[in-house]
Motif scaffolding. Structure first.
Motif, mmCIF file in Angstrom:
data_model
loop_
_atom_site.group_PDB
_atom_site.id
_atom_site.type_symbol
_atom_site.label_atom_id
_atom_site.label_comp_id
_atom_site.label_asym_id
_atom_site.label_seq_id
_atom_site.Cartn_x
_atom_site.Cartn_y
_atom_site.Cartn_z
ATOM 1 N N ASP A 143 0.820 -1.200 0.000
ATOM 2 C CA ASP A 143 0.000 0.000 0.000
ATOM 3 C C ASP A 143 0.859 1.256 0.000
ATOM 4 O O ASP A 143 2.091 1.199 -0.013
ATOM 5 N N GLY A 144 0.188 2.408 0.035
ATOM 6 C CA GLY A 144 0.890 3.681 -0.004
ATOM 7 C C GLY A 144 1.780 3.917 1.195
ATOM 8 O O GLY A 144 2.856 4.520 1.075
ATOM 9 N N GLY A 145 1.353 3.450 2.371
ATOM 10 C CA GLY A 145 2.166 3.634 3.574
ATOM 11 C C GLY A 145 3.485 2.897 3.491
ATOM 12 O O GLY A 145 4.543 3.435 3.850
ATOM 13 N N ALA A 146 3.441 1.663 3.018
ATOM 14 C CA ALA A 146 4.676 0.887 2.855
ATOM 15 C C ALA A 146 5.577 1.520 1.803
ATOM 16 O O ALA A 146 6.803 1.596 1.979
ATOM 17 N N MET A 201 5.732 4.679 1.004
ATOM 18 C CA MET A 201 6.306 5.907 1.561
ATOM 19 C C MET A 201 7.487 5.596 2.479
ATOM 20 O O MET A 201 8.541 6.241 2.402
ATOM 21 N N GLU A 202 7.317 4.602 3.343
ATOM 22 C CA GLU A 202 8.393 4.244 4.271
ATOM 23 C C GLU A 202 9.623 3.748 3.510
ATOM 24 O O GLU A 202 10.764 4.121 3.832
ATOM 25 N N ASP A 227 11.242 6.745 1.406
ATOM 26 C CA ASP A 227 11.903 7.683 2.325
ATOM 27 C C ASP A 227 13.256 7.144 2.764
ATOM 28 O O ASP A 227 14.258 7.878 2.814
ATOM 29 N N ALA A 280 4.856 8.562 -3.290
ATOM 30 C CA ALA A 280 6.012 8.280 -2.436
ATOM 31 C C ALA A 280 7.281 8.900 -2.988
ATOM 32 O O ALA A 280 8.051 9.552 -2.260
#
Length: 286
Positions: A117-120, A122-123, A126, A149
């Motif tokens: 997903d988008g959260g993974a 992004m992490e 980053d 991301a």
């Protein structure tokens, strides 16, 4: 059986080498006489040390072209069969490995275990951006989570393109685990000025095979899959320490870290044990 506190340096080196060359934990217990608990504890400690060392070492890298891909795995059970509570907590079910591969040196400076997903995304991105010292060209597949991301992590200071491959009908029957025929590809510039002749994910996809061949947990159609999410992450960190520092790349004729100028010396498994011992010493005095 050999207990954890009685493992010698050579025994640690041998067990870790077997793990990194695709042996399962149960196979290692039969070959070495070490207990399953001992081998599992060594995976956890060595994986933690591997992540600790690489996160400190992979900084200010001068990569030029990075290829990014995700490879599917699972923990405990496949998503449709996983315990709903564990699956909701991210402790079972799908476990995607996000991975960046340097097209020139084959170095993997960054990876991430999580959802798709988008959260993974992004992490992962980053973390990748924090490793780099200069502007790079990035190629990903068509997964839309990369768009935001990469934009947020690099702030537009990147040459980024997506490569979307087109495939024929899915195979059925005995050949359903073979890839469908690739019928074409679409290269789409997203940010900056990517050189389209270098827009490719071929090295990243080849690296997916390395993961499946060298980590038994990622080999399809076996019962060697990870049973705990944290142990899965530890095993991947150990795999990449071995891949980056110890395993000689057949085309480069050296290791990725030597090709990238991170080190001038070819590592052996005793050096991996040395990383573990350095981490243990730090933990003891912290």
């Amino acid at each position: 059986m050999v207990s954890m506190n009685k493992l010698t340096r050579d025994e640690r080196s041998r067990i870790l080498h077997l793990l990194c060359e695709g042996s399962s934990i149960r196979a290692i217990t039969r070959m070495t006489g070490a207990s399953k608990t001992t081998v599992t504890k060594l995976v956890v400690d060595a994986g933690t040390a591997a992540a600790w060392y690489q996160s400190r070492t992979f900084r200010n890298l001068s990569c030029k072209r990075l290829q990014i891909d995700e490879i599917w795995g699972f923990v405990g059970a496949k998503a449709k069969n996983a315990d709903p509570i564990l699956k909701a907590a991210g402790l079972a079910g799908d476990a995607w490995l996000w991975m960046a591969t340097d097209a020139e040196t084959k170095l993997v400076p960054c990876w991430h275990i999580g959802g798709r997903d988008g959260g993974a995304a992004m992490e992962f991105i980053d973390d990748l951006a924090s490793c780099l010292a200069n502007r790079v060209q990035i190629t990903t597949d068509g997964h839309k989570a990369y768009l935001d991301a990469i934009d947020m992590a690099f702030g537009g200071q990147v040459d980024y393109a997506m490569l979307v491959k087109l495939y024929g009908p899915s195979l059925e029957g005995d050949r359903r685990y073979s890839p469908a025929e690739c019928t074409g590809a679409i290269k789409t510039p997203i940010q900056g000025h990517p050189d389209l002749k270098h827009v490719s994910t071929s090295y990243a996809e080849r690296n997916n095979l390395n993961v499946r061949m060298h980590s038994r947990r990622m080999t399809r159609l076996t019962n060697a899959f990870s049973k705990k999410m944290e142990n899965h992450a530890h095993a991947m960190a150990l795999h990449f320490l071995y891949y980056n520092f110890v395993r000689i790349h057949q085309t480069l004729r050296t290791t990725p870290v030597m090709a990238a100028g991170v080190t001038k010396r070819l590592w052996e498994m005793t050096d991996v044990v040395g990383v573990l011992e350095a981490w243990e010493a730090q933990e003891k005095h912290s």
